[in-house]
Design a protein around this motif. Structure first.
Motif, PDB file in Angstrom:
ATOM      1  N   GLN A   1       0.828  -1.205   0.000  1.00 34.42           N
ATOM      2  CA  GLN A   1       0.000   0.000   0.000  1.00 34.42           C
ATOM      3  C   GLN A   1       0.866   1.261   0.000  1.00 34.42           C
ATOM      4  N   LYS A   2       1.967   1.231   0.749  1.00 39.81           N
ATOM      5  CA  LYS A   2       2.891   2.369   0.766  1.00 39.81           C
ATOM      6  C   LYS A   2       3.511   2.574  -0.617  1.00 39.81           C
ATOM      7  N   ASP A   3       3.927   1.463  -1.249  1.00 41.08           N
ATOM      8  CA  ASP A   3       4.483   1.539  -2.602  1.00 41.08           C
ATOM      9  C   ASP A   3       3.459   2.119  -3.567  1.00 41.08           C
ATOM     10  N   TYR A   4       2.219   1.649  -3.435  1.00 40.93           N
ATOM     11  CA  TYR A   4       1.142   2.130  -4.299  1.00 40.93           C
ATOM     12  C   TYR A   4       0.979   3.648  -4.155  1.00 40.93           C
ATOM     13  N   SER A   5       1.004   4.127  -2.938  1.00 41.89           N
ATOM     14  CA  SER A   5       0.886   5.571  -2.691  1.00 41.89           C
ATOM     15  C   SER A   5       2.045   6.332  -3.332  1.00 41.89           C
ATOM     16  N   LYS A   6       3.249   5.763  -3.246  1.00 41.00           N
ATOM     17  CA  LYS A   6       4.418   6.406  -3.870  1.00 41.00           C
ATOM     18  C   LYS A   6       4.257   6.460  -5.382  1.00 41.00           C
ATOM     19  N   PHE A   7       3.766   5.366  -5.975  1.00 42.04           N
ATOM     20  CA  PHE A   7       3.579   5.327  -7.429  1.00 42.04           C
ATOM     21  C   PHE A   7       2.536   6.356  -7.866  1.00 42.04           C
ATOM     22  N   ILE A   8       1.480   6.487  -7.086  1.00 40.83           N
ATOM     23  CA  ILE A   8       0.428   7.464  -7.415  1.00 40.83           C
ATOM     24  C   ILE A   8       0.997   8.887  -7.324  1.00 40.83           C
ATOM     25  N   ALA A   9       1.768   9.159  -6.284  1.00 42.02           N
ATOM     26  CA  ALA A   9       2.367  10.498  -6.123  1.00 42.02           C
ATOM     27  C   ALA A   9       3.325  10.802  -7.274  1.00 42.02           C
ATOM     28  N   ALA A  10       4.121   9.806  -7.666  1.00 49.83           N
ATOM     29  CA  ALA A  10       5.053   9.997  -8.783  1.00 49.83           C
ATOM     30  C   ALA A  10       4.283  10.271 -10.076  1.00 49.83           C
ATOM     31  N   ARG A  11       3.185   9.550 -10.269  1.00 50.32           N
ATOM     32  CA  ARG A  11       2.353   9.732 -11.471  1.00 50.32           C
ATOM     33  C   ARG A  11       1.766  11.137 -11.491  1.00 50.32           C
ATOM     34  N   GLN A  12       1.323  11.616 -10.341  1.00 49.39           N
ATOM     35  CA  GLN A  12       0.759  12.966 -10.263  1.00 49.39           C
ATOM     36  C   GLN A  12       1.815  14.026 -10.554  1.00 49.39           C
TER      37      GLN A  12
ATOM     38  N   GLU B   1      15.948  25.066 -31.260  1.00 44.59           N
ATOM     39  CA  GLU B   1      16.578  24.219 -30.240  1.00 44.59           C
ATOM     40  C   GLU B   1      15.696  24.123 -28.989  1.00 44.59           C
ATOM     41  N   ALA B   2      15.141  25.241 -28.569  1.00 46.52           N
ATOM     42  CA  ALA B   2      14.281  25.262 -27.388  1.00 46.52           C
ATOM     43  C   ALA B   2      13.023  24.420 -27.629  1.00 46.52           C
ATOM     44  N   THR B   3      12.446  24.546 -28.810  1.00 48.79           N
ATOM     45  CA  THR B   3      11.251  23.765 -29.151  1.00 48.79           C
ATOM     46  C   THR B   3      11.571  22.278 -29.165  1.00 48.79           C
ATOM     47  N   LEU B   4      12.705  21.939 -29.749  1.00 52.09           N
ATOM     48  CA  LEU B   4      13.123  20.535 -29.798  1.00 52.09           C
ATOM     49  C   LEU B   4      13.337  19.981 -28.384  1.00 52.09           C
ATOM     50  N   ASN B   5      13.942  20.780 -27.526  1.00 54.88           N
ATOM     51  CA  ASN B   5      14.156  20.347 -26.137  1.00 54.88           C
ATOM     52  C   ASN B   5      12.830  20.079 -25.421  1.00 54.88           C
ATOM     53  N   VAL B   6      11.869  20.958 -25.610  1.00 52.55           N
ATOM     54  CA  VAL B   6      10.564  20.780 -24.965  1.00 52.55           C
ATOM     55  C   VAL B   6       9.864  19.552 -25.539  1.00 52.55           C
ATOM     56  N   ASP B   7       9.946  19.355 -26.844  1.00 56.95           N
ATOM     57  CA  ASP B   7       9.326  18.183 -27.466  1.00 56.95           C
ATOM     58  C   ASP B   7       9.929  16.882 -26.922  1.00 56.95           C
ATOM     59  N   LYS B   8      11.248  16.872 -26.791  1.00 57.26           N
ATOM     60  CA  LYS B   8      11.921  15.679 -26.253  1.00 57.26           C
ATOM     61  C   LYS B   8      11.542  15.461 -24.785  1.00 57.26           C
ATOM     62  N   ARG B   9      11.444  16.548 -24.044  1.00 58.23           N
ATOM     63  CA  ARG B   9      11.057  16.445 -22.636  1.00 58.23           C
ATOM     64  C   ARG B   9       9.638  15.882 -22.518  1.00 58.23           C
ATOM     65  N   LEU B  10       8.741  16.352 -23.377  1.00 58.90           N
ATOM     66  CA  LEU B  10       7.365  15.837 -23.382  1.00 58.90           C
ATOM     67  C   LEU B  10       7.337  14.341 -23.710  1.00 58.90           C
ATOM     68  N   GLU B  11       8.129  13.957 -24.681  1.00 57.95           N
ATOM     69  CA  GLU B  11       8.209  12.536 -25.060  1.00 57.95           C
ATOM     70  C   GLU B  11       8.716  11.697 -23.883  1.00 57.95           C
ATOM     71  N   PHE B  12       9.743  12.180 -23.222  1.00 60.06           N
ATOM     72  CA  PHE B  12      10.308  11.476 -22.073  1.00 60.06           C
ATOM     73  C   PHE B  12       9.276  11.355 -20.943  1.00 60.06           C
ATOM     74  N   ILE B  13       8.600  12.457 -20.643  1.00 61.97           N
ATOM     75  CA  ILE B  13       7.611  12.463 -19.562  1.00 61.97           C
ATOM     76  C   ILE B  13       6.467  11.497 -19.883  1.00 61.97           C
ATOM     77  N   ARG B  14       6.014  11.491 -21.121  1.00 63.00           N
ATOM     78  CA  ARG B  14       4.944  10.550 -21.512  1.00 63.00           C
ATOM     79  C   ARG B  14       5.389   9.100 -21.315  1.00 63.00           C
ATOM     80  N   GLY B  15       6.640   8.816 -21.645  1.00 61.80           N
ATOM     81  CA  GLY B  15       7.183   7.472 -21.425  1.00 61.80           C
ATOM     82  C   GLY B  15       7.223   7.120 -19.944  1.00 61.80           C
ATOM     83  N   GLU B  16       7.610   8.086 -19.131  1.00 61.94           N
ATOM     84  CA  GLU B  16       7.655   7.864 -17.683  1.00 61.94           C
ATOM     85  C   GLU B  16       6.250   7.674 -17.112  1.00 61.94           C
ATOM     86  N   ILE B  17       5.280   8.383 -17.662  1.00 60.47           N
ATOM     87  CA  ILE B  17       3.894   8.223 -17.218  1.00 60.47           C
ATOM     88  C   ILE B  17       3.413   6.807 -17.541  1.00 60.47           C
TER      89      ILE B  17
END
Length: 124
Positions: free
Chosen positions: A26-37, A77-93
């Motif tokens: 249950q503690k792990d589950y709470s951590k996973f939910i917090a990380a997802r948020q 370059e800034a746009t590309l960085n944000v796009d890559k960051r979004l891709e990474f975050i979606r993968g982590e989600i």
């Protein structure tokens, strides 16, 4: 007559162990939910940045905060960085959602086992 008593003692010990495992899950589950948020918040922030970049002219000046210094950055370059960051975050989600689903299955399994053991111990 000592055999049933021994079995009951073992079942009680198993119940205690399983209860502890359930609590830890249950503690792990709470951590996973917090990380997802947190990831969802980062995703929304980066989407806002992406939308703001779309409103800028191609020759707009963009600065990146690096430590205490603002450094000029090319819009592409800034746009590309944000796009890559979004891709990474979606993968982590997606990874976080998999962890949450696995943890939910584990919790349900442990819950059922706990109920079965409780009924055995109570003699139902």
């Amino acid at each position: 007559m000592s055999a049933p008593s021994t079995d009951l003692t073992q079942e009680k010990q198993r119940f205690e162990l399983l209860s502890q495992e359930f609590e830890n899950s249950q503690k792990d589950y709470s951590k996973f939910i917090a990380a997802r948020q947190q990831l969802e918040a980062q995703l929304q922030e980066n989407k806002i940045v992406q939308d703001e970049f779309a409103l800028l002219k191609s020759d707009a000046k963009i600065y990146k905060l690096t430590g205490p210094v603002l450094l000029p950055q090319d819009k592409a370059e800034a746009t590309l960085n944000v796009d890559k960051r979004l891709e990474f975050i979606r993968g982590e989600i997606k990874r976080a959602e998999t962890q949450i689903a696995d943890c939910q299955k584990s919790l349900e399994s442990k819950r059922e086992e706990l109920l079965t053991l409780r009924m055995k111990i109570q003699g139902v």
